[in-house]
Design a protein around this motif. Sequence first.
Motif, PDB file in Angstrom:
ATOM      1  N   LEU A 192      22.451  14.389 -34.899  1.00 40.29           N
ATOM      2  CA  LEU A 192      21.772  14.074 -35.921  1.00 40.29           C
ATOM      3  C   LEU A 192      21.482  12.485 -35.956  1.00 40.29           C
ATOM      4  O   LEU A 192      20.424  11.896 -36.208  1.00 40.29           O
ATOM      5  CB  LEU A 192      22.430  14.081 -37.454  1.00 40.29           C
ATOM      6  N   SER A 193      22.550  11.823 -35.242  1.00 39.49           N
ATOM      7  CA  SER A 193      22.413  10.438 -34.923  1.00 39.49           C
ATOM      8  C   SER A 193      21.535  10.349 -33.816  1.00 39.49           C
ATOM      9  O   SER A 193      20.819   9.171 -33.853  1.00 39.49           O
ATOM     10  CB  SER A 193      23.904   9.871 -34.568  1.00 39.49           C
ATOM     11  N   GLU A 194      21.517  11.027 -32.715  1.00 41.41           N
ATOM     12  CA  GLU A 194      20.654  10.565 -31.710  1.00 41.41           C
ATOM     13  C   GLU A 194      19.120  11.135 -32.090  1.00 41.41           C
ATOM     14  O   GLU A 194      18.302  10.259 -31.698  1.00 41.41           O
ATOM     15  CB  GLU A 194      20.893  11.907 -30.593  1.00 41.41           C
ATOM     16  N   ALA A 195      19.171  12.123 -33.063  1.00 46.59           N
ATOM     17  CA  ALA A 195      17.532  12.360 -33.428  1.00 46.59           C
ATOM     18  C   ALA A 195      16.986  11.195 -34.556  1.00 46.59           C
ATOM     19  O   ALA A 195      15.987  10.833 -34.268  1.00 46.59           O
ATOM     20  CB  ALA A 195      17.726  13.708 -34.209  1.00 46.59           C
ATOM     21  N   ARG A 196      18.143  10.464 -35.187  1.00 46.83           N
ATOM     22  CA  ARG A 196      17.708   9.675 -35.902  1.00 46.83           C
ATOM     23  C   ARG A 196      17.169   8.391 -35.175  1.00 46.83           C
ATOM     24  O   ARG A 196      16.132   7.627 -35.353  1.00 46.83           O
ATOM     25  CB  ARG A 196      18.694   9.015 -36.973  1.00 46.83           C
ATOM     26  N   ALA A 197      17.991   7.943 -34.363  1.00 45.76           N
ATOM     27  CA  ALA A 197      17.731   6.993 -33.057  1.00 45.76           C
ATOM     28  C   ALA A 197      16.305   7.089 -32.611  1.00 45.76           C
ATOM     29  O   ALA A 197      15.560   6.235 -32.405  1.00 45.76           O
ATOM     30  CB  ALA A 197      18.771   6.739 -32.355  1.00 45.76           C
ATOM     31  N   GLU A 198      15.971   8.243 -32.252  1.00 42.24           N
ATOM     32  CA  GLU A 198      14.683   8.522 -31.574  1.00 42.24           C
ATOM     33  C   GLU A 198      13.618   8.329 -32.620  1.00 42.24           C
ATOM     34  O   GLU A 198      12.504   7.766 -32.325  1.00 42.24           O
ATOM     35  CB  GLU A 198      14.644  10.049 -31.086  1.00 42.24           C
ATOM     36  N   VAL A 199      13.782   8.762 -33.923  1.00 43.88           N
ATOM     37  CA  VAL A 199      12.879   8.872 -34.884  1.00 43.88           C
ATOM     38  C   VAL A 199      12.751   7.331 -35.387  1.00 43.88           C
ATOM     39  O   VAL A 199      11.408   6.927 -35.582  1.00 43.88           O
ATOM     40  CB  VAL A 199      13.130   9.780 -36.006  1.00 43.88           C
ATOM     41  N   GLU A 200      13.632   6.649 -35.611  1.00 44.97           N
ATOM     42  CA  GLU A 200      13.426   5.175 -35.640  1.00 44.97           C
ATOM     43  C   GLU A 200      12.583   4.534 -34.806  1.00 44.97           C
ATOM     44  O   GLU A 200      11.843   3.604 -35.017  1.00 44.97           O
ATOM     45  CB  GLU A 200      14.799   4.508 -35.817  1.00 44.97           C
ATOM     46  N   ALA A 201      12.897   4.760 -33.387  1.00 47.86           N
ATOM     47  CA  ALA A 201      12.223   4.114 -32.161  1.00 47.86           C
ATOM     48  C   ALA A 201      10.774   4.585 -32.240  1.00 47.86           C
ATOM     49  O   ALA A 201       9.778   3.764 -32.242  1.00 47.86           O
ATOM     50  CB  ALA A 201      12.824   4.715 -30.895  1.00 47.86           C
ATOM     51  N   ARG A 202      10.514   5.704 -32.951  1.00 45.43           N
ATOM     52  CA  ARG A 202       8.940   6.294 -32.748  1.00 45.43           C
ATOM     53  C   ARG A 202       8.365   5.565 -34.020  1.00 45.43           C
ATOM     54  O   ARG A 202       7.149   5.004 -33.990  1.00 45.43           O
ATOM     55  CB  ARG A 202       8.908   7.846 -33.068  1.00 45.43           C
ATOM     56  N   ILE A 203       9.163   5.402 -35.141  1.00 43.49           N
ATOM     57  CA  ILE A 203       8.792   4.653 -36.272  1.00 43.49           C
ATOM     58  C   ILE A 203       8.156   3.127 -35.921  1.00 43.49           C
ATOM     59  O   ILE A 203       7.016   2.848 -36.252  1.00 43.49           O
ATOM     60  CB  ILE A 203       9.520   4.753 -37.513  1.00 43.49           C
ATOM     61  N   GLY A 204       9.046   2.558 -35.151  1.00 41.92           N
ATOM     62  CA  GLY A 204       8.723   1.126 -34.650  1.00 41.92           C
ATOM     63  C   GLY A 204       7.621   1.173 -33.828  1.00 41.92           C
ATOM     64  O   GLY A 204       6.733   0.323 -33.771  1.00 41.92           O
ATOM     65  N   ALA A 205       7.438   2.183 -32.835  1.00 44.30           N
ATOM     66  CA  ALA A 205       6.263   2.162 -31.983  1.00 44.30           C
ATOM     67  C   ALA A 205       4.834   2.609 -32.709  1.00 44.30           C
ATOM     68  O   ALA A 205       3.855   1.815 -32.523  1.00 44.30           O
ATOM     69  CB  ALA A 205       6.449   3.169 -30.966  1.00 44.30           C
ATOM     70  N   ALA A 211      -6.315   6.341 -38.908  1.00 43.13           N
ATOM     71  CA  ALA A 211      -5.768   7.445 -39.818  1.00 43.13           C
ATOM     72  C   ALA A 211      -4.969   8.318 -39.168  1.00 43.13           C
ATOM     73  O   ALA A 211      -3.777   8.838 -39.649  1.00 43.13           O
ATOM     74  CB  ALA A 211      -7.026   8.377 -40.385  1.00 43.13           C
ATOM     75  N   GLN A 212      -5.212   8.867 -37.885  1.00 45.33           N
ATOM     76  CA  GLN A 212      -4.324   9.504 -36.921  1.00 45.33           C
ATOM     77  C   GLN A 212      -2.960   8.859 -36.860  1.00 45.33           C
ATOM     78  O   GLN A 212      -1.852   9.603 -37.106  1.00 45.33           O
ATOM     79  CB  GLN A 212      -4.894   9.797 -35.763  1.00 45.33           C
ATOM     80  N   VAL A 213      -2.834   7.714 -36.424  1.00 49.28           N
ATOM     81  CA  VAL A 213      -1.490   6.762 -36.476  1.00 49.28           C
ATOM     82  C   VAL A 213      -0.647   6.888 -37.612  1.00 49.28           C
ATOM     83  O   VAL A 213       0.634   7.102 -37.837  1.00 49.28           O
ATOM     84  CB  VAL A 213      -1.789   5.472 -35.782  1.00 49.28           C
ATOM     85  N   GLN A 214      -1.588   6.524 -38.745  1.00 52.37           N
ATOM     86  CA  GLN A 214      -0.712   6.434 -40.211  1.00 52.37           C
ATOM     87  C   GLN A 214      -0.104   7.949 -40.288  1.00 52.37           C
ATOM     88  O   GLN A 214       0.707   7.897 -40.858  1.00 52.37           O
ATOM     89  CB  GLN A 214      -1.852   6.017 -41.079  1.00 52.37           C
ATOM     90  N   GLY A 215      -0.971   8.869 -40.073  1.00 50.90           N
ATOM     91  CA  GLY A 215      -0.473  10.275 -40.273  1.00 50.90           C
ATOM     92  C   GLY A 215       0.925  10.690 -39.421  1.00 50.90           C
ATOM     93  O   GLY A 215       1.715  11.071 -40.071  1.00 50.90           O
ATOM     94  N   LEU A 216       0.687  10.083 -38.069  1.00 47.26           N
ATOM     95  CA  LEU A 216       2.311  10.306 -37.514  1.00 47.26           C
ATOM     96  C   LEU A 216       3.364   9.492 -37.898  1.00 47.26           C
ATOM     97  O   LEU A 216       4.242   9.947 -37.890  1.00 47.26           O
ATOM     98  CB  LEU A 216       1.714   9.947 -35.845  1.00 47.26           C
ATOM     99  N   LEU A 217       2.895   8.507 -38.651  1.00 44.93           N
ATOM    100  CA  LEU A 217       3.931   7.542 -39.172  1.00 44.93           C
ATOM    101  C   LEU A 217       4.529   7.952 -40.295  1.00 44.93           C
ATOM    102  O   LEU A 217       5.628   8.270 -40.274  1.00 44.93           O
ATOM    103  CB  LEU A 217       3.497   6.020 -39.350  1.00 44.93           C
ATOM    104  N   ASP A 218       3.655   8.658 -41.033  1.00 44.56           N
ATOM    105  CA  ASP A 218       4.118   9.333 -42.537  1.00 44.56           C
ATOM    106  C   ASP A 218       5.147  10.455 -41.946  1.00 44.56           C
ATOM    107  O   ASP A 218       5.945  10.844 -42.626  1.00 44.56           O
ATOM    108  CB  ASP A 218       3.113   9.722 -43.485  1.00 44.56           C
ATOM    109  N   ASP A 219       4.802  11.242 -41.041  1.00 44.36           N
ATOM    110  CA  ASP A 219       5.299  12.605 -40.525  1.00 44.36           C
ATOM    111  C   ASP A 219       6.991  12.041 -39.931  1.00 44.36           C
ATOM    112  O   ASP A 219       7.755  12.665 -40.275  1.00 44.36           O
ATOM    113  CB  ASP A 219       4.680  13.184 -39.397  1.00 44.36           C
TER     114      ASP A 219
END
Length: 117
Positions: free
Chosen positions: A10-23, A56-64
């Motif tokens: 979970l910690s590893e997955a959370r770090a990956e998602v946080e990095a994706r959110i930043g990008a 719109a596409q990037v906003q959707g990915l960010l929401d996900d």
Amino acid sequence: MAEWDAAAALSEARAEVEARIGALRRQLGEIREVSSWTGADDEHDPEGQTIAFERAQVQGLLDDARRELVELDRAAVRVEDGTYGCCERCGAPIGDERLAALPAAATCIGCASRARK
């Protein structure tokens, strides 16, 4: 899946998602910047529809990604209270393979399949 394995996954997955959110936030900022260069008239700008679509596409990915982060946080609570790895619907164990692929999974594969129908 042992509790320490779950916490690490979970910690590893959370770090990956946080990095994706930043990008994605950076990408959305860049799109907004580019759209400010082209003017506000998307309807008559030949590039306007493309920029609007991309935004719109990037906003959707960010929401996900934000929803995924919430799901990971909920899974971390389940680790703490000892219910991680148990289906929230039927109470059956969630398979290790499913948890390895989707660390935030809250339902077993059977319940997840029935929910899609």
